[in-house]
Design a protein around this motif. Structure first.
Motif, short mmCIF file in Angstrom:
data_model
loop_
_atom_site.label_atom_id
_atom_site.label_comp_id
_atom_site.label_asym_id
_atom_site.label_seq_id
_atom_site.Cartn_x
_atom_site.Cartn_y
_atom_site.Cartn_z
N LYS A 5 30.21 35.53 -13.27
CA LYS A 5 30.39 36.29 -14.50
C LYS A 5 29.60 37.60 -14.43
N ASP A 22 28.07 44.36 -24.56
CA ASP A 22 29.50 44.12 -24.78
C ASP A 22 30.13 43.49 -23.53
N GLU A 25 29.12 39.85 -23.34
CA GLU A 25 29.79 39.04 -24.36
C GLU A 25 31.27 38.89 -24.07
N LEU A 26 31.90 39.98 -23.61
CA LEU A 26 33.33 39.89 -23.35
C LEU A 26 33.64 38.87 -22.26
N VAL A 27 32.87 38.92 -21.18
CA VAL A 27 33.12 37.99 -20.08
C VAL A 27 32.84 36.54 -20.53
N GLN A 29 33.00 35.37 -23.62
CA GLN A 29 34.05 34.96 -24.57
C GLN A 29 35.39 34.71 -23.89
N PHE A 30 35.65 35.46 -22.85
CA PHE A 30 36.90 35.27 -22.10
C PHE A 30 37.02 33.81 -21.65
N PHE A 31 35.97 33.32 -21.01
CA PHE A 31 36.02 31.94 -20.52
C PHE A 31 35.85 30.93 -21.66
N GLU A 32 35.06 31.30 -22.66
CA GLU A 32 34.85 30.42 -23.80
C GLU A 32 36.15 30.19 -24.57
N GLU A 33 36.95 31.24 -24.73
CA GLU A 33 38.23 31.12 -25.44
C GLU A 33 39.22 30.23 -24.67
N ILE A 34 39.24 30.39 -23.36
CA ILE A 34 40.14 29.58 -22.55
C ILE A 34 39.72 28.11 -22.65
N ARG A 35 38.43 27.89 -22.55
CA ARG A 35 37.91 26.52 -22.65
C ARG A 35 38.20 25.94 -24.04
N GLY A 36 38.04 26.76 -25.07
CA GLY A 36 38.32 26.32 -26.43
C GLY A 36 39.78 25.93 -26.61
N ALA A 37 40.68 26.75 -26.09
CA ALA A 37 42.11 26.47 -26.21
C ALA A 37 42.44 25.14 -25.53
#
Lengths: 101, 105
Positions: A5, A22, A25-27, A29-37
């Motif tokens: 990362k 930024d 955080e962006l990197v 959140q990128f993986f966090e969102e995929i994991r969340g989905a």
């Protein structure tokens, strides 16, 4: 050296003039969102890269490899990755050899 | 039974969805920068694997390239044997946090 990362973040800073905060955080959140989905039972499709799908596995018999004792492998949901055409083609063009690190 | 390609709950998250979600969260940044960043991260991963490299994302998983030895395959329609060359393929190993997250019921 594996891509991390941190490397992705550095590139956003250099190439897109993101500030450090930024970019980090962006990197993240990128993986966090995929994991969340995936955690919510959604599959994730990243065009140009590949698809993360979910498979529901039923219980099956297993064994403790050390003791030989039979223990059932419980039903579970697992993530699978299927590379997209672009990634597949580009990786196939790699001539090798793989480095050992 | 869900349709092929969808998650068990019938929903798919695409790269455009991801760009939208992140744009909403980083409102102080122009949406085109978020789009460029998401596409840039994906491109960075493609480049790395195309060079035979590994990607390690703690809590998410690791991507690597694996060698596939040459083998004799068959055309499933005609049954004819075909020699398949050795090749390299991308591989993903989910990390513990991701495994646990998808498996919690």
């Amino acid at each position: 050296m594996a891509l991390t990362k941190n490397d992705m973040m550095e590139r956003l800073i250099e190439e897109l003039s993101f500030n450090r905060k930024d970019a980090k955080e962006l990197v993240d959140q990128f993986f966090e969102e995929i994991r969340g989905a995936l955690g919510r039972g959604e599959s994730v499709k990243l065009s140009g890269f590949g698809n993360f799908d979910l498979r529901d596995k039923t219980e099956r018999p297993g064994r403790n490899p050390k003791t030989g004792e039979e223990i059932p492998i419980t039903a579970r949901r697992v993530v699978t990755f299927k590379s997209g055409q672009k990634l597949k083609t580009q990786v196939e063009a790699f001539e090798g050899p793989l480095s050992s690190d | 039974m869900h349709r092929f390609g969808q998650g068990p709950n019938g929903v798919i998250m695409t790269k455009s969805d991801l760009i939208q979600i992140l744009s909403a969260r980083f409102q102080h940044l122009p949406a085109r920068d978020i789009e460029a960043a998401v596409k840039g991260v994906v491109e960075h991963m493609v480049e790395t694997l195309s060079e035979g490299g590994r990607i390690e994302i703690r809590g998410f998983g690791s991507f690597s390239v694996r060698f596939r030895a040459p083998r004799i395959g068959r055309n499933p329609k005609t049954g004819t044997k075909v020699e398949l060359d050795s090749k390299y393929v991308p591989h993903f190993k989910p990390g513990k946090d991701l495994k646990d997250k998808v498996n919690q019921r």
